[in-house]
Design a protein around this motif. Structure first.
Motif, PDB file in Angstrom:
ATOM      1  N   ILE A   8       9.209 -50.220 -76.411  1.00  0.00           N
ATOM      2  CA  ILE A   8       9.910 -49.261 -75.564  1.00  0.00           C
ATOM      3  C   ILE A   8      10.556 -50.086 -74.453  1.00  0.00           C
ATOM      4  O   ILE A   8       9.866 -50.691 -73.637  1.00  0.00           O
ATOM      5  N   THR A   9      11.855 -50.118 -74.429  1.00  0.00           N
ATOM      6  CA  THR A   9      12.579 -50.936 -73.461  1.00  0.00           C
ATOM      7  C   THR A   9      12.487 -50.309 -72.072  1.00  0.00           C
ATOM      8  O   THR A   9      12.758 -49.114 -71.924  1.00  0.00           O
ATOM      9  N   PRO A  10      12.115 -51.072 -71.059  1.00  0.00           N
ATOM     10  CA  PRO A  10      12.091 -50.525 -69.697  1.00  0.00           C
ATOM     11  C   PRO A  10      13.478 -50.034 -69.287  1.00  0.00           C
ATOM     12  O   PRO A  10      14.494 -50.582 -69.731  1.00  0.00           O
ATOM     13  N   VAL A  11      13.506 -49.010 -68.458  1.00  0.00           N
ATOM     14  CA  VAL A  11      14.793 -48.497 -67.988  1.00  0.00           C
ATOM     15  C   VAL A  11      15.481 -49.538 -67.115  1.00  0.00           C
ATOM     16  O   VAL A  11      14.831 -50.383 -66.495  1.00  0.00           O
ATOM     17  N   ASP A  12      16.790 -49.451 -67.074  1.00  0.00           N
ATOM     18  CA  ASP A  12      17.612 -50.260 -66.179  1.00  0.00           C
ATOM     19  C   ASP A  12      17.708 -49.482 -64.866  1.00  0.00           C
ATOM     20  O   ASP A  12      18.190 -48.344 -64.844  1.00  0.00           O
ATOM     21  N   LYS A  38       8.747 -48.813 -65.197  1.00  0.00           N
ATOM     22  CA  LYS A  38      10.079 -48.788 -65.809  1.00  0.00           C
ATOM     23  C   LYS A  38       9.999 -48.375 -67.272  1.00  0.00           C
ATOM     24  O   LYS A  38      10.920 -47.752 -67.788  1.00  0.00           O
ATOM     25  N   THR A  39       8.908 -48.682 -67.930  1.00  0.00           N
ATOM     26  CA  THR A  39       8.723 -48.277 -69.320  1.00  0.00           C
ATOM     27  C   THR A  39       8.359 -46.798 -69.402  1.00  0.00           C
ATOM     28  O   THR A  39       8.965 -46.042 -70.164  1.00  0.00           O
ATOM     29  N   LEU A  40       7.386 -46.375 -68.610  1.00  0.00           N
ATOM     30  CA  LEU A  40       6.970 -44.973 -68.639  1.00  0.00           C
ATOM     31  C   LEU A  40       8.089 -44.044 -68.180  1.00  0.00           C
ATOM     32  O   LEU A  40       8.094 -42.856 -68.535  1.00  0.00           O
ATOM     33  N   ALA A  41       9.059 -44.562 -67.437  1.00  0.00           N
ATOM     34  CA  ALA A  41      10.195 -43.749 -66.994  1.00  0.00           C
ATOM     35  C   ALA A  41      11.053 -43.285 -68.163  1.00  0.00           C
ATOM     36  O   ALA A  41      11.893 -42.387 -67.998  1.00  0.00           O
ATOM     37  N   ARG A  42      10.855 -43.841 -69.349  1.00  0.00           N
ATOM     38  CA  ARG A  42      11.542 -43.336 -70.545  1.00  0.00           C
ATOM     39  C   ARG A  42      11.084 -41.905 -70.848  1.00  0.00           C
ATOM     40  O   ARG A  42      11.771 -41.173 -71.556  1.00  0.00           O
ATOM     41  N   ALA A  43       9.907 -41.537 -70.338  1.00  0.00           N
ATOM     42  CA  ALA A  43       9.386 -40.165 -70.434  1.00  0.00           C
ATOM     43  C   ALA A  43       9.125 -39.706 -68.997  1.00  0.00           C
ATOM     44  O   ALA A  43       7.986 -39.664 -68.546  1.00  0.00           O
ATOM     45  N   PRO A  44      10.168 -39.383 -68.233  1.00  0.00           N
ATOM     46  CA  PRO A  44      10.026 -39.162 -66.799  1.00  0.00           C
ATOM     47  C   PRO A  44       9.078 -38.029 -66.411  1.00  0.00           C
ATOM     48  O   PRO A  44       8.355 -38.149 -65.414  1.00  0.00           O
ATOM     49  N   ARG A  45       9.021 -36.971 -67.175  1.00  0.00           N
ATOM     50  CA  ARG A  45       8.102 -35.880 -66.826  1.00  0.00           C
ATOM     51  C   ARG A  45       6.656 -36.314 -67.017  1.00  0.00           C
ATOM     52  O   ARG A  45       5.785 -35.961 -66.225  1.00  0.00           O
ATOM     53  N   ALA A  46       6.409 -37.093 -68.047  1.00  0.00           N
ATOM     54  CA  ALA A  46       5.060 -37.635 -68.250  1.00  0.00           C
ATOM     55  C   ALA A  46       4.711 -38.601 -67.123  1.00  0.00           C
ATOM     56  O   ALA A  46       3.592 -38.588 -66.601  1.00  0.00           O
TER      57      ALA A  46
END
Length: 189
Positions: A8-12, A38-46
């Protein structure tokens, strides 16, 4: 580390959605946005919900002493083979009162020489939770120096960092700049 590259690529940080920006707000404000977030931000609500529970475990609302909390977290991270978790919490553990020798002995667990009875009990309970998802009656009794809330926090802390380790390992979260992998946790497969 289980993986040499992220799954899972971290967000930019320069290209965030509004939900990602909201979930990362506490970290963006502090200027401390590490790869796990930055990785978990791919699922921001989680991530927003994760921050609440993780915030409890890492706060003074957790009734364990900071040193005891870090002893439990480091043992959990080690048993789960989480190089990222280990790397992050070695620094925190040293700041919270663990010695470099103790950090090294955490790898050997409760059987290592020179632990106090308190530390042995905490490490044994952590080992049982990670291995069996249960603290035996004998180990529960050995935690008699803790009150009920503190015993609950041993379970909460171990559970939180087992979950974190599963995410870090499975998502392939890579070390942050300036961190180095402990050779005992180089478990690439």
């Amino acid at each position: 580390m289980r993986l040499s590259a992220p799954r899972i690529t971290p967000v930019d940080l320069d290209d965030l959605t509004e939900d990602q920006r909201e979930a990362l707000a506490p970290f963006l404000k502090s200027g401390w946005v590490i790869n796990i977030f930055k990785t978990l931000a791919r699922a921001p609500r989680a991530l927003k919900r994760f921050n609440v529970w993780a915030g409890y475990v890492m706060s003074d609302k957790n009734a364990l002493t900071p040193r005891d909390r870090e002893l439990v977290i480091l043992r959990t991270g080690y048993l789960c083979g989480s190089g990222y978790e280990w790397s992050q919490h070695v620094t925190i553990g040293l700041r919270e009162g663990l010695t470099e020798d103790e950090v090294e002995r955490i790898k050997a667990g409760p059987e290592a020489a020179a632990w106090s009875a308190r530390d042995v009990a905490l490490l044994q309970a952590t080992d049982e939770l990670v291995r069996d998802h249960f603290i035996s009656d004998r180990s529960w009794s050995a935690l008699d120096f803790l009150n009920e809330k503190q015993r609950m926090d041993v379970v909460f802390t171990t559970a939180q960092y087992t979950q974190v380790s599963m995410m870090l390992n499975s998502f392939g979260v890579q070390l942050d700049k300036g961190q180095s992998l402990d050779p005992d946790l180089d478990r690439r497969g």
